[in-house]
Every structure is written in structure tokens, then in C-alpha cells.
Motif scaffolding. Structure first.
Motif, PDB file in Angstrom:
ATOM      1  N   GLU A   1       0.823  -1.219   0.000  1.00 14.23           N
ATOM      2  CA  GLU A   1       0.000   0.000   0.000  1.00 14.23           C
ATOM      3  C   GLU A   1       0.855   1.267   0.000  1.00 14.23           C
ATOM      4  OE1 GLU A   1      -2.708  -0.808  -0.791  1.00 14.23           O
ATOM      5  OE2 GLU A   1      -2.935  -2.805   0.024  1.00 14.23           O
ATOM      6  N   GLY A   2       1.999   1.192  -0.670  1.00 12.41           N
ATOM      7  CA  GLY A   2       2.923   2.321  -0.736  1.00 12.41           C
ATOM      8  C   GLY A   2       4.017   2.145   0.286  1.00 12.41           C
ATOM      9  N   ALA A   3       5.225   1.793  -0.177  1.00 12.75           N
ATOM     10  CA  ALA A   3       6.350   1.594   0.741  1.00 12.75           C
ATOM     11  C   ALA A   3       6.534   2.831   1.607  1.00 12.75           C
ATOM     12  CB  ALA A   3       7.622   1.292  -0.057  1.00 12.75           C
ATOM     13  N   ASN A   4       7.129   2.632   2.781  1.00 18.05           N
ATOM     14  CA  ASN A   4       7.153   3.729   3.753  1.00 18.05           C
ATOM     15  C   ASN A   4       7.954   4.938   3.304  1.00 18.05           C
ATOM     16  OD1 ASN A   4       5.438   2.302   5.312  1.00 18.05           O
ATOM     17  ND2 ASN A   4       6.912   1.780   6.918  1.00 18.05           N
ATOM     18  N   GLY A   5       8.934   4.741   2.434  1.00 17.53           N
ATOM     19  CA  GLY A   5       9.624   5.895   1.860  1.00 17.53           C
ATOM     20  C   GLY A   5       8.687   6.742   1.021  1.00 17.53           C
ATOM     21  N   ILE A   6       7.726   6.097   0.357  1.00 16.04           N
ATOM     22  CA  ILE A   6       6.717   6.821  -0.420  1.00 16.04           C
ATOM     23  C   ILE A   6       5.777   7.583   0.514  1.00 16.04           C
ATOM     24  CG2 ILE A   6       4.796   6.555  -2.029  1.00 16.04           C
ATOM     25  CD1 ILE A   6       7.506   6.066  -3.290  1.00 16.04           C
ATOM     26  N   GLN A   7       5.437   6.970   1.648  1.00 15.95           N
ATOM     27  CA  GLN A   7       4.592   7.675   2.618  1.00 15.95           C
ATOM     28  C   GLN A   7       5.278   8.941   3.111  1.00 15.95           C
ATOM     29  OE1 GLN A   7       1.517   6.442   3.034  1.00 15.95           O
ATOM     30  NE2 GLN A   7       2.142   4.764   1.686  1.00 15.95           N
ATOM     31  N   ALA A   8       6.590   8.841   3.345  1.00 13.13           N
ATOM     32  CA  ALA A   8       7.341  10.006   3.815  1.00 13.13           C
ATOM     33  C   ALA A   8       7.356  11.111   2.763  1.00 13.13           C
ATOM     34  CB  ALA A   8       8.763   9.585   4.183  1.00 13.13           C
ATOM     35  N   LEU A   9       7.557  10.731   1.504  1.00  9.26           N
ATOM     36  CA  LEU A   9       7.529  11.718   0.425  1.00  9.26           C
ATOM     37  C   LEU A   9       6.145  12.344   0.282  1.00  9.26           C
ATOM     38  CD1 LEU A   9       9.657   9.961  -2.349  1.00  9.26           C
ATOM     39  CD2 LEU A   9      10.251  12.050  -1.105  1.00  9.26           C
ATOM     40  N   ASP A  10       5.115  11.533   0.458  1.00  9.65           N
ATOM     41  CA  ASP A  10       3.746  12.049   0.391  1.00  9.65           C
ATOM     42  C   ASP A  10       3.515  13.088   1.485  1.00  9.65           C
ATOM     43  OD1 ASP A  10       0.967  12.155  -0.389  1.00  9.65           O
ATOM     44  OD2 ASP A  10       0.515  10.873   1.323  1.00  9.65           O
ATOM     45  N   LEU A  11       4.005  12.790   2.691  1.00 13.40           N
ATOM     46  CA  LEU A  11       3.830  13.724   3.804  1.00 13.40           C
ATOM     47  C   LEU A  11       4.539  15.047   3.523  1.00 13.40           C
ATOM     48  CD1 LEU A  11       2.962  14.365   6.740  1.00 13.40           C
ATOM     49  CD2 LEU A  11       5.122  13.326   7.493  1.00 13.40           C
ATOM     50  N   VAL A  12       5.801  14.966   3.106  1.00 13.99           N
ATOM     51  CA  VAL A  12       6.601  16.181   2.916  1.00 13.99           C
ATOM     52  C   VAL A  12       6.220  16.919   1.637  1.00 13.99           C
ATOM     53  CG1 VAL A  12       8.946  16.988   2.428  1.00 13.99           C
ATOM     54  CG2 VAL A  12       8.544  15.394   4.304  1.00 13.99           C
ATOM     55  N   GLY A  13       5.998  16.155   0.558  1.00 14.54           N
ATOM     56  CA  GLY A  13       5.781  16.786  -0.728  1.00 14.54           C
ATOM     57  C   GLY A  13       4.359  17.220  -1.003  1.00 14.54           C
ATOM     58  N   ARG A  14       3.382  16.547  -0.398  1.00  8.10           N
ATOM     59  CA  ARG A  14       1.983  16.848  -0.699  1.00  8.10           C
ATOM     60  C   ARG A  14       1.201  17.322   0.528  1.00  8.10           C
ATOM     61  NH1 ARG A  14      -0.660  11.837  -3.449  1.00  8.10           N
ATOM     62  NH2 ARG A  14      -2.359  13.344  -3.641  1.00  8.10           N
ATOM     63  N   LYS A  15       1.256  16.535   1.609  1.00  9.70           N
ATOM     64  CA  LYS A  15       0.387  16.821   2.742  1.00  9.70           C
ATOM     65  C   LYS A  15       0.846  18.057   3.530  1.00  9.70           C
ATOM     66  CE  LYS A  15      -1.946  13.364   1.421  1.00  9.70           C
ATOM     67  NZ  LYS A  15      -2.023  12.093   2.102  1.00  9.70           N
ATOM     68  N   LEU A  16       2.141  18.218   3.679  1.00  7.83           N
ATOM     69  CA  LEU A  16       2.649  19.341   4.462  1.00  7.83           C
ATOM     70  C   LEU A  16       2.310  20.692   3.818  1.00  7.83           C
ATOM     71  CD1 LEU A  16       4.251  19.897   7.056  1.00  7.83           C
ATOM     72  CD2 LEU A  16       6.329  19.890   5.677  1.00  7.83           C
TER      73      LEU A  16
END
Length: 598
Positions: free
Chosen positions: A441-456
Motif C-alpha cells: 500500500e505504498g512503501a514507507n519511503g513513499i509515505q514520507a515523500l507524500d507527507l513532505v511533498g503533498r500533505k505538508l
């Protein structure tokens, strides 16, 4: 072998005393789930987890699933009966609207029970878990006719569901997918292609499997803008709901995996199978993300649940295993040695697991409550705030809690020493099962990028700023409270580190994107520590208030809660300093070596 005891009392404490579940009885479904009803539901869910699901956990690991020559798959012995009991108990549709056969209860209740069932048997619970994700996608994007046709049998459990994204050449980058959809001229499509890593793709638990498949309609734009989502049943369904002929869908193989052996992870082949568009043409990614976001929260819950199950096994062993004497003098002088639970290093492992597990449970339940508010509230501002929380916390819950779930499974294995490394004691299964949650469901490195690049940065940083305010206001509200000082000071320091990291990203990531990529993983964990710290602050305050008033027989439980919270603030929260230090170094050294130097 490990046993399991569902943490019902801790769940009730979080719901009733910490997150204010009872303050939302104005929302649909909440009035039907009063505190006494919730306790009854949790108690029954605990019985199912402890008595039905957990005894099959090792069976599933040892036997695995079997694919036969005709492509059919048999699940481990006992899984079919356990799944039947799950469905007959109405658990599949706990949070599904009553008009489709569900009970219409809050998602918060569904999440609370879900923890118990996943801790007991993660592999088995993936079959209904995927179904519930498919139900959510059809509810959100299906036509009225599609909902009437597909949902009742799925809610009943007679039909299960899957999500089909990944292809052999295409994982996270879905724009590369090649599965195609050709219009039949009657509103249906011919779906062709191969999907891999499809959990619960084929099995013997239900009479039909409803696959949700991403594919590209002929002539669609390249990349993610040209992806559509289709309902592709294993067996054709007539307009009146009767089953027809088999569709051109087959299981080509079962993946040989490190863990979750009891779940059939399949290679699925579509050879001009009949499918039906779900949602808008070329809008498949949006529709699939309804399922993906729910799945990511569910996977975060899986990581947490594995950590809890492993922790309980380690505690039981540490109480019984006799080795050496306590450094401060014998604690069991009548025995040849003391139980290993007296040793500080064993306590380090146990307390670290416990502190994360209890904080993680509170964060999961709060986020589930926010999901209910986002979907059910009539107050636009309240909905927006809840949606912001959901978007911000989804990658944090998925990434941080699955990383820690695996880490805690390893910690629990370490408590067992050599006995943890052999299969007999069951700890190695937790390590193997927990590992997948960090990947799918999205490797954790992708989750981190999602948080920093999109959600933040989303909406001008609105969600992040709201979270920062929540933490700051909590600390300020209890600044003068001497009892709370050890907790608020540590939490405020963590918040300062998180804000400093956020400012560093604002100043250094736009002009040099590698800085964002290099910082993202540490930032996700730094954010997670502060989010868990806020939950611990709220739990400590609730426990102190209960002890000062009517503890209602829970004094020892509440006192233990306070000690565990102090451990989190003293021994775990200071890790924010290291995360900030790594973030602030930037990407230069990380990216300096040419590829050929590795």
C-alpha cells in the motif's frame, strides 16, 4: 506458543476518557453505539479474536495456501469456518450503511474491533479487510445500480473483494501500467492484462470475488491521467443478482512470501474478462485512492496490531523465563534464578513496545473518529478540520506504525533470545508477518515523500499549522500544572524540533528537491513522535483526572498509564533531536557518490 488478550479496557479508556467519542452522538450511527453498546461489541469482538482467529494463526503460517491445477486456491484448515463465523456475526458490515445490509455503526468502532482481529490473525483478516476497502470504493464512486448489485452480497460476506494495481513492471508508478480495457458496446469492457501481489486474489472462502482493476481504455491519455477503474467479478452476475458463468479471470500463481502465508497473494491474469467502469472514465486513480487511503490506515493498524501481539508474547515469556539475578538483589530468592522481567534491558524492550502501542492505539482511534466526522458532520468547518487531520495523519500512521510494528516484533523476538529464533515459540512469525506492512500500500519511503511533498504544503500548510496549534495549546493549557510538567516540557521540546524541521524544509527544499527527499523519512518519524506525544499528553491528563476523582476500580491501570507515558516522554520523545539533526544536514553527502561508486 503465543496467546492473545484483546486490550478492551485500554480501548474503552481511549474512547471514553481521551478522544471524547461520547461527544459526537449527534452524528448518524453514534447514538446506536452508546458506551455500554460499544463495550458489548468490543467484548464480543475480543472473544472472536481470542477464541476463533488466534488459534488459527500458526496453522495458517505452517500450511499456507495451495493453488491447484485448475487455478483454484484452498486456504489453510479452519479458515473457512472462522470466516463464516466472522460473517455471521455481522462484522463485515459493522460500519456499512444499513440500506446495503450493514449495521451503520461508526468507523471508529470498526477500527477498535479491527485491531483485536488483526492481532489475532493478520493473514486471515486480510480477506475481509480487502473486501471492506472495495466496499468503500463502490460506496464512494459507484452508481446506484452498481451499489444495489454488488454491495449487499459483499457486506454479507458471500462475495469478497480485492484491489488490483501492481503489474510486473509497475509498482508505485501507476502511470506505467499496461492493462487495457476495450469497450464492448453495451457499457461493459474487455479487461486484459496481468496483475501481481494481489492479496486475497483467489480463495475458497466466498462464492464470488469482486476485483477492482486499474486499466487503460483504448485511446486514453498516457500516464496516470488515462487510468480507469473497473469492477471485474470472478463469476458473472446477472441483473437479478444470480451467479452466471465464470469470467476470464484466473490465478496464475501464488507468490512465495516471507510471511502472511495464510493469505493468498496471487498473480492474476485477465484475458478479455468482462468488467464495468467504476466512477468516471480516466478517473480511476481518484476512485482507487478511496480504497488506498482506507487501506493505508488499515495497514497502519496492522503494524500496530502486530506490535501489540508480539509485545504480549514477550511479556508472558519474560514473566516465566528464569535467568540470572536482578542487579539490585534477588527478586525470587526461593527460585534458582529471577524471571528475566527484572532485568533493565528486558524492561527497555517491553516498555518501549508498550509505550508505542498505547500511544499508537490512541492515535489510530482519534483518526478513525476524524474519519467519521469528515463523512458525517453537517458542520462544514468541522468536516474540513477532520479531513485535514485525515490527510495529514494517513502517511504518518501508515509509515511510523508499520516501521515500529516490525521493530517491536524484533524486540519481542530478542526478549526470547534463542527461543525467539526458532519457530516453536511463534515470535518469528510476527517478525515475518509484520515486515510486509512496511512495503505494501505504498512503501514507507513513499509515505514520507507524500507527507513532505503533498500533505505538508497542502492548502498553504493549513493541516500542519492546525496540528502545531493543537500541540502548542495543549502544552500552554497545562503549563502551570506541576503534575503535567514532565510531559508538557518534553512535548513542547518535540514540537520545537518539528517546527524547526518544517522551517528548514520551507527554506531548503523548494530550490533543491533532493533536500526534501533526503529529509522526508526522518521528518515522518519526527512528526509521528510528536503526534504520539500529544496523545500521551491527553492520556496522562485523563488518567490524572480519573485518579483525582472516581477511579472506579481502575487505579492500578491508571497509575500504570502514567508511568508508561512518562517513559515515552523521557526515553523516546528525545529522539526528535536526532531526527532534526539528520534533516538539517541536507542531501549533499547522501547524493554525492556517483551510481557506479556503489
Amino acid at each position: 506458543m503465543p496467546s492473545y488478550r484483546a486490550p478492551v479496557r485500554d480501548t474503552l479508556f481511549v474512547l471514553n476518557d481521551v478522544i471524547g467519542y461520547g461527544n459526537h452522538d449527534n452524528l448518524p450511527g453514534f447514538a446506536d453505539a452508546s458506551p455500554d453498546i460499544i463495550e458489548a461489541i468490543l467484548t464480543e469482538g475480543a472473544k472472536l479474536a481470542e477464541n476463533v482467529m488466534q488459534p488459527l494463526n500458526r496453522v495458517g503460517d505452517q500450511q499456507g495456501c495451495t493453488r491447484h491445477a485448475d487455478g483454484s486456491v484452498t486456504t489453510p484448515k479452519g479458515f473457512d469456518d472462522a470466516y463464516r463465523q466472522y460473517c455471521e456475526g455481522g462484522w463485515m458490515g459493522l460500519a456499512v450503511p444499513a440500506e446495503f445490509g450493514g449495521q451503520g455503526l461508526p468507523y471508529t468502532v470498526h477500527s477498535a474491533v479491527g485491531e483485536y482481529l488483526v492481532s489475532a490473525n493478520m493473514a486471515l483478516m486480510m480477506y475481509p479487510g480487502l473486501t471492506q476497502g472495495a466496499i468503500a470504493a463502490i460506496l464512494a464512486h459507484g452508481t446506484d445500480a452498481q451499489k444495489r448489485k454488488w454491495l449487499p452480497k459483499m457486506v454479507e460476506g458471500a462475495w469478497t473483494g480485492t484491489m488490483n494495481l501492481t503489474e510486473p513492471h509497475c509498482g508505485t508508478d501507476l502511470g506505467l501500467l499496461t492493462s487495457k480495457a476495450v469497450p464492448n458496446g453495451d457499457g461493459s469492457y474487455k479487461i486484459s492484462g496481468q496483475k501481481i501481489f494481489i492479496s486475497a486474489g483467489e480463495h475458497d472462502l466466498s462464492e464470488n470475488i469482486i476485483h477492482l482493476v486499474l486499466a487503460r481504455i483504448e485511446g486514453a491519455p498516457a500516464g496516470v491521467k488515462g487510468i480507469s477503474l473497473f469492477i471485474v467479478p470472478k463469476v458473472a452476475v446477472d441483473d437479478d443478482g444470480a451467479l452466471g458463468e465464470s469470467n476470464a479471470v484466473s490465478c496464475g500463481a501464488i507468490e512465495e512470501k516471507m510471511g502472511i502465508h495464510g493469505n493468498a497473494t496471487c498473480v492474476m491474469n485477465y484475458d478479455e474478462a468482462t468488467g464495468y467502469l467504476l466512477g468516471e472514465e480516466n478517473g480511476g486513480l481518484k476512485a482507487m485512492f478511496t480504497m488506498m487511503n482506507e487501506a493505508r490506515l488499515g495497514v497502519g493498524l496492522q503494524g500496530h496490531a502486530m506490535g501489540e501481539a508480539a509485545y504480549q508474547g514477550a511479556v508472558d515469556y519474560a514473566r516465566e523465563r528464569l535467568q540470572g539475578r536482578s542487579l539490585s538483589g534477588p527478586k525470587a530468592p526461593e527460585k534458582k534464578a529471577d524471571p528475566i522481567i527484572v532485568h533493565p534491558d528486558i524492561r527497555r524492550n517491553l516498555m518501549s513496545m508498550r509505550a508505542f502501542n498505547e500511544g499508537g492505539r490512541a492515535l489510530i482511534l482519534l483518526t478513525a473518529l476524524k474519519s467519521d466526522i469528515a463523512h458525517l458532520s453537517e458542520d462544514a468547518a468541522e468536516r474540513q478540520a477532520a479531513e485535514d487531520h485525515l490527510a495529514l495523519m494517513t502517511p504518518v500512521i501508515k509509515g511510523v506504525l508499520t516501521d515500529k510494528g516490525f521493530e517491536h516484533a524484533v524486540m519481542a523476538q530478542q526478549v526470547f533470545g534463542g527461543h525467539g529464533y526458532v519457530e516453536e515459540h511463534g515470535m518469528s512469525q510476527f517478525v515475518r508477518d509484520a515486515r510486509i506492512a512496511m512495503i505494501y500500500e505504498g512503501a514507507n519511503g513513499i509515505q514520507a515523500l507524500d507527507l513532505v511533498g503533498r500533505k505538508l504544503p497542502a492548502n498553504g500548510g493549513r493541516a500542519a499549522q492546525a496540528f502545531f496549534r493543537d500541540v502548542a495549546e495543549f502544552c500552554e493549557a497545562h503549563r502551570a500544572d506541576e503534575q503535567m510538567a514532565p510531559y508538557t516540557k518534553a512535548l513542547k521540546k518535540g514540537l520545537n524540533d518539528l517546527q524547526a524541521a518544517s522551517l528548514w524544509l520551507m527554506q531548503n527544499a523548494v530550490q533543491k528537491p533532493d533536500n526534501a527527499g533526503a529529509a522526508s523519512y526522518d521528518y515522518m518519524h519526527l512528526f509521528g513522535l510528536v503526534a504520539l506525544g500529544l496523545m500521551w499528553g491527553r492520556m496522562i491528563k485523563a488518567a490524572q483526572d480519573r485518579l483525582a476523582g472516581d477511579a472506579d476500580g481502575d487505579a492500578s491501570f491508571l497509575e500504570a498509564k502514567i508511568v508508561t507515558g512518562r517513559y515515552f516522554m523521557e526515553r523516546i520523545m528525545p529522539e526528535t533531536v536526532a531526527h532534526l539533526a539528520r534533516i538539517s544536514t541536507g542531501a549533499d553527502t547522501m547524493m554525492a557518490l556517483p551510481a557506479e561508486a556503489f
